[in-house]
Design an enzyme around this catalytic site. Structure first.
Site, PDB file in Angstrom:
ATOM      1  CD  GLU A 347      -0.045 -11.191   3.010  1.00  0.00           C
ATOM      2  OE1 GLU A 347       0.550 -10.220   2.536  1.00  0.00           O
ATOM      3  OE2 GLU A 347      -0.182 -12.270   2.412  1.00  0.00           O
ATOM      4  CG  HIS A 368      28.040  -6.399  16.676  1.00  0.00           C
ATOM      5  ND1 HIS A 368      29.160  -6.000  17.365  1.00  0.00           N
ATOM      6  CD2 HIS A 368      27.925  -7.738  16.885  1.00  0.00           C
ATOM      7  CE1 HIS A 368      29.704  -7.049  17.953  1.00  0.00           C
ATOM      8  NE2 HIS A 368      28.976  -8.119  17.683  1.00  0.00           N
ATOM      9  CE  LYS A 484      -2.413  -7.044  -4.432  1.00  0.00           C
ATOM     10  NZ  LYS A 484      -3.096  -8.320  -4.598  1.00  0.00           N
TER      11      LYS A 484
HETATM   12  O1  PA5 Z   1      -0.158 -14.873   0.991  1.00  0.00           O
HETATM   13  C1  PA5 Z   1      -0.767 -14.324   0.100  1.00  0.00           C
HETATM   14  O2  PA5 Z   1      -1.911 -14.676  -0.224  1.00  0.00           O
HETATM   15  C2  PA5 Z   1      -0.131 -13.221  -0.713  1.00  0.00           C
HETATM   16  O3  PA5 Z   1       1.098 -12.870  -0.201  1.00  0.00           O
HETATM   17  C3  PA5 Z   1       0.021 -13.655  -2.164  1.00  0.00           C
HETATM   18  O4  PA5 Z   1       0.760 -14.827  -2.212  1.00  0.00           O
HETATM   19  C4  PA5 Z   1       0.730 -12.591  -2.984  1.00  0.00           C
HETATM   20  O5  PA5 Z   1       0.013 -11.403  -2.905  1.00  0.00           O
HETATM   21  C5  PA5 Z   1       0.864 -13.022  -4.443  1.00  0.00           C
HETATM   22  O6  PA5 Z   1      -0.385 -13.242  -4.988  1.00  0.00           O
HETATM   23  P1  PA5 Z   1      -0.577 -13.970  -6.367  1.00  0.00           P
HETATM   24  O7  PA5 Z   1      -0.063 -15.362  -6.233  1.00  0.00           O
HETATM   25  O8  PA5 Z   1      -2.040 -13.921  -6.630  1.00  0.00           O
HETATM   26  O9  PA5 Z   1       0.223 -13.199  -7.409  1.00  0.00           O
END
Ligand code: PA5
Length: 515
Positions: A347, A368, A484
């Protein structure tokens, strides 16, 4: 006594595992009341519990030259030190919505013992009055909590008695997906139980978490009526978002996610600490682990800084064609740390056509499955091992006079399962290196909160450096917004009418081929 009767009696009793002694993981959980964090100032404890990075199979060579040479690392060191300084000085590409997302750097020193005590008290208040606790969240609001919980607790935690769990409730996670069967199965575990939840969402609008919250809120309100607020904790942005508004209206107890800390860097904030404290994890010791690693990483000395070396090796490996990082471990407990890395790195790194794919693996199980590919497939893999050195329990291999399975060579030398389980890293590390897969090993001395805290801080620093080296902002995830947007449009979410029209039209115009 007739033989038949005697046999039946033995079957009724069932297996006797008492010769294995007490399970040390359960013992640790049961001693949660007597917290161990005072040890984290003890020099011997620190020495025996500092995680290490072994880069032998990066710098060694199977032919005329190593995969990455010491000279190459020396050459990149000044650039890494410069990136490190940028991070420390809040410079570089680190803004999200105008805010430098570097709060995680100093969280270890900013969290006071009093603040941790307050979290423990609030958690205790909830924990004492419930049978089951559910942590709701996704991504950074979920993975670090589950990874820490799994790393430190019994594999079958929820099947243990409350006493064996360390007098804490059963723990479940929801809101990390929208699988109705998974949700429904979890609901079955809640029948007739007193349930408390902590809903964690920085934005407060994340669909998966919001749906889970709506269902559980409804159930809790029907069960607890006007006392339902006692069972609902909310962890969200300090001022903004739908969840903050709802919490204010309903009067829920709230915890805050700092503005300048992104989801995947937030496990040391209220995001992780509240749920971990409910699970009986020593959050003081966890924080001390972060503090210890911060001290090790603060220096601008490349060769003593494992995060800098880790980042440098990953960067150079990527440039040399290693597009996949297999993160493999020898422990089901630490496997979830690899899952946490599977979010943290892609990410943060997956921008503008750049980035290494992280693939979590449990060895020897996965050897395996995909071991053949690692040893002998396309040479595009870098491997990082998370090697747990000391497991909680030692399992002896019994001797067998017949030795039909040929295992007496182990039992005769008093070798245990632990010995073999160290080799499921040492063996593949050597063999894969020989087969053209350079690899490094992160040694975790034992399963304690101090080690897990260190690991997180080191990886957070490594990925931040990695983003800066690649020339992009590692603290944003614009790519996640695309899915999204499409999902909201398809779901007909109000406010998305325009996108809805464009996306539906674009899908309709595709030549649909279903075979
Ligand atoms: O690392 C990040 O920013 C994302 O993975 C968020 O944590 C995730 O999308 C969850 O977001 P939120 O805490 O706004 O629900």
């Amino acid at each position: 006594m007739p033989a038949k009767h005697k046999k039946k009696h033995l079957q009724d009793i069932g297996l006797d595992i008492s010769s294995f002694g007490k399970n040390k993981t359960s013992l640790r959980q049961m001693s949660q009341d007597k917290k161990h964090h005072h040890l984290t100032t003890n020099e011997k404890f620190i020495k025996e519990n500092t995680i290490k990075l072994d880069i032998t199979y990066i710098l060694s060579s199977t032919g005329d030259k190593p995969f990455i040479s010491k000279t190459e690392l020396d050459d990149i060191a000044p650039t890494i030190i410069q990136k490190h300084n940028q991070l420390k000085n809040s410079e570089g590409d680190c803004l999200d919505g105008g805010i430098p997302m570097l709060g995680w750097l100093n969280l270890p020193d900013e969290i006071t013992a009093e603040k941790l005590d307050d979290i423990v008290s609030a958690s205790q208040e909830l924990s004492d009055n419930i049978d089951v606790f559910i942590s709701l969240g996704i991504g950074g609001s979920y993975l670090g909590i589950e990874a820490t919980f799994k790393a430190l607790t019994h594999t079958f935690f929820n099947q243990l008695s409350r006493r064996e769990r360390g007098n804490v409730p059963q723990i479940y996670f929801l809101g990390q997906n929208t699988d109705p069967d998974f949700f429904r199965d979890t609901l079955d575990m809640l029948q007739g139980k007193r349930v408390g939840i902590n809903v964690i969402s920085k934005s407060g609008t994340t669909t998966e978490t919001a749906i889970a919250f709506r269902i559980l809120r409804d159930l809790i309100e029907k069960w607890a009526g006007n006392r339902s607020t006692e069972y609902i904790y909310v962890t969200t942005d300090r001022v903004r978002g739908a969840l903050r508004k709802l919490a204010q209206q309903k009067g829920y107890k709230t915890f805050e996610i700092p503005d300048n800390v992104g989801g995947r860097f937030s496990v040391l904030s209220d995001v992780g600490l509240v749920s971990l404290a409910v699970a009986g994890i020593d959050i003081h010791e966890f924080t001390a682990g972060f503090q210890h690693m911060k001290k090790l990483l603060i220096k601008d000395e490349f060769w003593t800084n494992p995060a800098m070396i880790h980042a440098a090796i990953r960067h150079l490996a990527y440039k040399k064609g290693k597009k996949i990082e297999v993160v493999a471990t020898n422990s089901t407990a630490t496997y979830h740390l690899a899952r946490w890395m599977q979010q943290l790195f892609p990410e943060s790194e997956g921008h503008n056509g750049y980035g290494m794919w992280v693939s979590p693996s449990l060895y020897s199980e996965n050897l395996h499955a995909n071991g053949q590919m690692i040893q002998d497939g396309e040479r595009n893999i870098l491997e990082t091992f998370i090697r747990l050195i000391n497991h909680d329990n030692i399992l002896k291999i019994p001797s067998d006079p017949e030795d039909l399975d040929g295992l007496n060579y182990l039992s005769d030398k008093n070798q245990d399962m632990n010995f073999i389980n160290r080799l499921v890293i040492d063996g593949p590390a050597y063999a894969h290196f020989q087969g053209g897969v350079p690899n490094m090993i992160i040694d975790i001395p034992r399963r304690n909160a101090f080690n897990i805290g260190q690991f997180y801080y080191m990886m957070e620093m490594s990925v931040a450096l990695s983003g800066y080296l690649a020339g992009h902002n590692p603290f944003i995830q614009p790519g996640v917004e695309a899915y999204k947007k499409a999902m909201f449009a398809l779901a007909g979410k109000p406010g998305n009418e325009n996108d809805n029209k464009i996306i539906i039209e674009s899908i309709t115009n595709l030549a649909h081929i279903v075979i």
